[in-house]
Design a protein around this motif. Sequence first.
Motif, mmCIF file in Angstrom:
data_model
loop_
_atom_site.group_PDB
_atom_site.id
_atom_site.type_symbol
_atom_site.label_atom_id
_atom_site.label_comp_id
_atom_site.label_asym_id
_atom_site.label_seq_id
_atom_site.Cartn_x
_atom_site.Cartn_y
_atom_site.Cartn_z
ATOM 1 N N LEU A 22 5.412 61.560 47.598
ATOM 2 C CA LEU A 22 4.963 60.588 46.486
ATOM 3 C C LEU A 22 6.394 60.382 45.731
ATOM 4 C CD1 LEU A 22 1.461 61.539 45.020
ATOM 5 C CD2 LEU A 22 2.031 59.914 46.745
ATOM 6 N N ALA A 23 7.091 61.422 45.222
ATOM 7 C CA ALA A 23 8.392 61.206 44.517
ATOM 8 C C ALA A 23 9.402 60.321 45.435
ATOM 9 C CB ALA A 23 8.967 62.212 43.928
ATOM 10 N N PHE A 24 9.370 60.773 46.647
ATOM 11 C CA PHE A 24 10.359 60.202 47.713
ATOM 12 C C PHE A 24 10.020 58.664 47.890
ATOM 13 C CE2 PHE A 24 11.728 59.178 51.963
ATOM 14 C CZ PHE A 24 13.286 59.820 51.822
ATOM 15 N N SER A 25 8.686 58.496 48.018
ATOM 16 C CA SER A 25 8.263 57.044 48.172
ATOM 17 C C SER A 25 8.583 56.178 47.151
ATOM 18 C CB SER A 25 6.737 57.239 48.174
ATOM 19 O OG SER A 25 6.188 57.183 49.394
ATOM 20 N N GLU A 26 8.710 56.956 45.710
ATOM 21 C CA GLU A 26 8.983 56.305 44.566
ATOM 22 C C GLU A 26 10.520 55.622 44.611
ATOM 23 O OE1 GLU A 26 7.319 54.546 42.206
ATOM 24 O OE2 GLU A 26 5.421 54.840 43.337
#
Length: 136
Positions: A22-26
């Motif tokens: 999720l952090a990578f997506s952001e």
Amino acid sequence: MDSYHVGQEVSVEKTFQKEEVLAFSEITGDKNPLHIDEAFAEKSRFGGLIVHGIFVAGIFSEIIGMRLPGKGSIYLEQNLRFLKPVYVGEPVVVRVRIAGIDERKRVLTLDTEAYGEEGKKLVCGTAKVLCGKPAF
């Protein structure tokens, strides 16, 4: 360059957690629902959340920049083939191995691979890396 030899390798194990994906997506803006929406991903051909392929390949960068060849080295090129998906929560072994050495140019050619359960190859490629200046 004397401290390197063909066949020398470093492997690390990594399990990509949902929070990291999720952090990578952001950070990247890649919010493909295959990576972040469990309901969508479960109905997909993959049957569950998968890790961004380039996030998996980012572990090659960690090895290259910190371990082999290590600090001060810099990528010149990288090619990748994504063979199978990496699932969120799946343990992966990421390996970088020296395939060639150009001492004059201080360049290493590296095999870069990631393996999943039962040794199935998930990602493969090659990289060329400029080694950092030797410490005197």
